[in-house]
Design an enzyme around this catalytic site. Structure first.
Site, PDB file in Angstrom:
ATOM      1  N   GLU A 153     -11.750 -20.773 -11.000  1.00 53.05           N
ATOM      2  CA  GLU A 153     -13.105 -21.313 -11.081  1.00 53.05           C
ATOM      3  C   GLU A 153     -13.312 -22.209 -12.309  1.00 53.05           C
ATOM      4  O   GLU A 153     -14.162 -21.960 -13.160  1.00 53.05           O
ATOM      5  CB  GLU A 153     -14.143 -20.186 -11.063  1.00 53.05           C
ATOM      6  CG  GLU A 153     -14.134 -19.392  -9.784  1.00 53.05           C
ATOM      7  CD  GLU A 153     -15.124 -18.242  -9.767  1.00 53.05           C
ATOM      8  OE1 GLU A 153     -15.387 -17.692  -8.684  1.00 53.05           O
ATOM      9  OE2 GLU A 153     -15.652 -17.890 -10.852  1.00 53.05           O
ATOM     10  N   GLU A 312     -13.047 -16.505  -2.092  1.00 45.02           N
ATOM     11  CA  GLU A 312     -13.864 -15.401  -2.585  1.00 45.02           C
ATOM     12  C   GLU A 312     -15.233 -15.443  -1.927  1.00 45.02           C
ATOM     13  O   GLU A 312     -15.839 -16.503  -1.817  1.00 45.02           O
ATOM     14  CB  GLU A 312     -14.106 -15.483  -4.107  1.00 45.02           C
ATOM     15  CG  GLU A 312     -12.978 -15.064  -4.999  1.00 45.02           C
ATOM     16  CD  GLU A 312     -13.418 -15.068  -6.465  1.00 45.02           C
ATOM     17  OE1 GLU A 312     -14.619 -14.821  -6.737  1.00 45.02           O
ATOM     18  OE2 GLU A 312     -12.576 -15.335  -7.335  1.00 45.02           O
TER      19      GLU A 312
END
Length: 672
Positions: A153, A312
């Site tokens: 991320e 995710e």
């Protein structure tokens, strides 16, 4: 003799982030047995494991990861193996405190969470390359490794660093971009407020200033920050390509506008072997499935329409939102399969087993704190079965009906200070337009402003304050070639340097829209205006109005009151073979739907009024066949006219009408 290495997940991916280092090894065998029960096909491992893999500089401890990967391989479960470069160890920061990022306020952030990185730091770059090389040399041909997962991320929770090392790197980046100081001064408009630079060393990051900083400098620093992190990704990716040939390399994006606004994913998507994305519902939004669909469509779009992977999402509530709202029964499956409908090659979660310690111990997981005698676990097992049944859809592509033009750099520019109204919000308009198209049951691609748009009958520009001259020409070509374009207010105003286009607004769009904007008319807080149109039909708007002068365009709705009373408010301009609409005010939901309905007629898009609200119908097509996903977000059973075929989740034959239970999902494999 190296093992044969799987190239990619191989099946629809199902699993989650697996952090076995948080548990004693006797738990691992139980985990593997539960994964097999749930139908898990892949897990992400090693994301936060740098300190365990390299407990001191240059001393590696791989034994635990050897055992884990061998266990996974024996069980037939593939690994998305991470380079753990999102959290350098404490020993690294003790030796290199200068690698911690400095905020715009001049505060050096501390070690103790994650992502505390100055991406310009040579020490960080060297250490990250070292652990990446060590992992690739050891596991580059391991038979469990299906995919490499670089970092985690990027851009979350911090991307920009304002330290002196970043300042020197920024100057080098600017010299590469502009070549000369004269070119930089011209681009930044430094004649204003006497900001001209006579030496590269005079330039710093846009740190706090007594009043508003140069917006062109701020915009370039945002570009620099995204590019700097991308350089670090490329450095790790290239090592992995060299030492683990044939194994795809990715990093998990967060493309939803509600999640990460610091990365230019159009640029990043060109650098990964497969686009992967993390998405978390805005839990308290009553219709949060729309934001989910928007994120999925945007993930697919940055990858050029190819299948991508949801790496995710959550089984239920998350702990870092204001309130960790739990998902209702069936919602997890709907969320997961909505991503698959829109191009994902599976559904992965954070995380496999709920943590007992740390900041995310109240984040939901596939194995919750409640254990396997729980609703969550039963739904996890059921979802694994569903994804197994959907294996035939793998490799097919989602079919879009329309496009939204979106650009992160324009968003960055519009968010800067001293715009005509602080109520102008790029994200809000994009989400409003997307929701309106969703409610018209249209599947949406997102497109870069300079991309080829010719395949779309309808293109909407919800907010594109920054627009290059080439983007303006591109939109004109699209309309002249027969497309239908809808542009919302405050678009086409500035160029790539945040300089106003010459001549009246909207500079880059004047010709295609057939109008000029004489003056912006921001509205007071709570103020509304009324627009009057065909047959006295009235629309309501707030926040924004404009004094529009038609110069070839036909006024369709006119301001009935407010500061622009009597002026055109919504116009339609025939140009070449196509039509361009302009919406100069912030319409409410009903008004936006009315305009998109009218534009849809120009685009020859038939209304889909037979479909109930909040029932998604999405198509995937390819060599494997044609598939219709129907996702029912309502509390009532419904029936959709779909054609003949086999429903994959139940195995039943369908003739014409497809029944879909309340809160349920059905996937129809259409007969050829």
């Amino acid at each position: 003799m190296p093992h044969a290495v799987p190239q990619g997940p191989g099946r629809l991916a199902y699993g989650g982030d697996y952090n076995p280092e948080q548990w004693p090894e006797e738990t691992w065998q139980e985990d593997i047995a539960l994964m097999r029960e749930a139908g898990v096909t892949m897990v992400s491992v090693g994301i936060f494991s740098w300190a365990k893999l390299e407990p001191s500089p240059g001393r590696y401890e791989f034994g635990w990861l050897d055992r884990l990967l061998d266990l996974l391989h024996t069980a037939g479960i593939r690994a998305d193996l991470a380079t753990p470069t999102v959290v350098p160890p404490a020993w690294f920061y003790r030796a290199h405190p200068e690698a911690l990022p400095v905020s715009r306020e001049g505060v050096r952030l501390a070690f103790g969470s994650r992502g505390a990185i100055c991406h310009s730091s040579p020490a960080y770059q060297e250490a990250a390359a070292g652990i990446t090389r060590a992992l690739a040399e050891r596991y580059g041909t391991h038979p469990a490794v299906a995919m490499w997962h670089v970092h985690n991320e990027y851009g979350v929770p911090v991307l920009e660093c304002y330290c002196d090392v970043s300042a020197a790197h920024f100057r080098r980046w600017l010299a590469g971009r502009y070549g000369t100081l004269d070119a930089l001064n011209a681009a930044w408009g430094t004649a204003f407020w006497g900001q001209a630079y006579g030496d590269w060393e005079e330039i710093n990051p846009p740190r706090l200033t007594p009043t508003t900083c140069n917006p062109a400098q701020r915009l370039d620093f945002a570009r620099f920050a995204s590019d700097s992190a991308l350089d670090n990704f490329r450095r790790e990716r290239d090592l992995l390509h060299e030492l683990s040939p044939g194994v795809p390399v990715t990093t998990n994006f967060m493309v939803s506008p509600t999640q990460c606004d610091t990365i230019d994913y159009w640029a990043w998507a060109r650098e990964v072997d497969i686009v992967t994305n993390d998405h978390y519902l805005v839990a308290e939004d009553d219709r949060n499935h729309i934001n989910l669909s928007m994120a999925a469509d945007l993930s697919r779009s940055v990858g050029g329409g190819k299948p991508w992977l949801l790496l995710e999402h959550s089984t239920s509530g998350v702990n870092w939102q204001t309130r960790g709202i739990a998902k209702r029964p069936g919602e997890m499956a709907r969320n997961s399969l909505a991503h698959v409908a829109r191009g994902s090659e599976g559904a992965m979660f954070f995380q496999w087993r709920a943590s007992r310690s740390g900041a995310e111990k109240f984040h939901s997981a596939m194995v919750p704190h409640a254990g396997t005698d729980s609703r969550i676990w039963r739904e996890v097992v059921a979802l694994g079965g569903h994804l197994g049944a959907l294996e035939p859809v793998r490799g097919t592509r989602t079919v879009a009906d329309a496009a939204i033009v979106w650009d992160w750099q324009s968003w960055w520019a519009q968010k800067l200070e001293w715009r005509p109204s602080e109520d102008l919000d790029t994200r809000e308009r994009a989400e409003a337009v997307y929701a309106a198209l969703f409610d018209r049951h249209l599947t949406v691609d997102f497109a870069h402003p300079e991309a080829d748009l010719s395949r779309y009958p309808l293109v909407v520009v919800p907010a594109l304050y920054l627009m290059t001259a080439e983007a303006g020409k591109n939109l004109r070509r699209y309309v002249e070639g027969g497309g239908t374009l809808v542009v919302c207010y405050f678009s086409g105003i500035v160029d790539e340097h945040d300089a106003v286009h010459p001549g009246p607004h909207p500079g880059a769009l004047r010709e295609v829209l057939g109008l000029t904007v004489e003056e912006f008319q921001p509205l007071r807080a709570g103020e509304q205006v009324t627009l009057e149109g065909p047959d006295g039909h009235r629309l309501t708007a707030d926040v924004w109005a404009e004094t529009v002068v038609a110069r070839g365009a036909e006024p369709v709705w006119t301001y009935a009151d407010g500061p622009a009373a009597g002026c055109p408010a919504i116009t339609r301009h025939e140009l070449g073979e196509g039509t361009a609409w302009y919406v100069s005010a912030r319409l409410d939901t009903a008004g936006l739907d009315t305009v998109l309905a009218a534009a849809g007629l120009d685009a020859d898009i038939a209304p889909r009024e037979e479909l109930p609200r909040d029932v998604e119908v999405v198509r995937r097509e390819g060599e494997g066949g044609r598939y219709l996903f129907v996702i029912n977000h309502t509390d009532a059973d419904t029936e959709v006219t779909a054609g003949d075929g086999t429903e994959l989740l139940t195995g039943t034959r369908v003739t014409a009408a497809l029944p879909v239970p309340a809160g349920g999902v059905r996937v129809l494999h259409l007969d050829d």
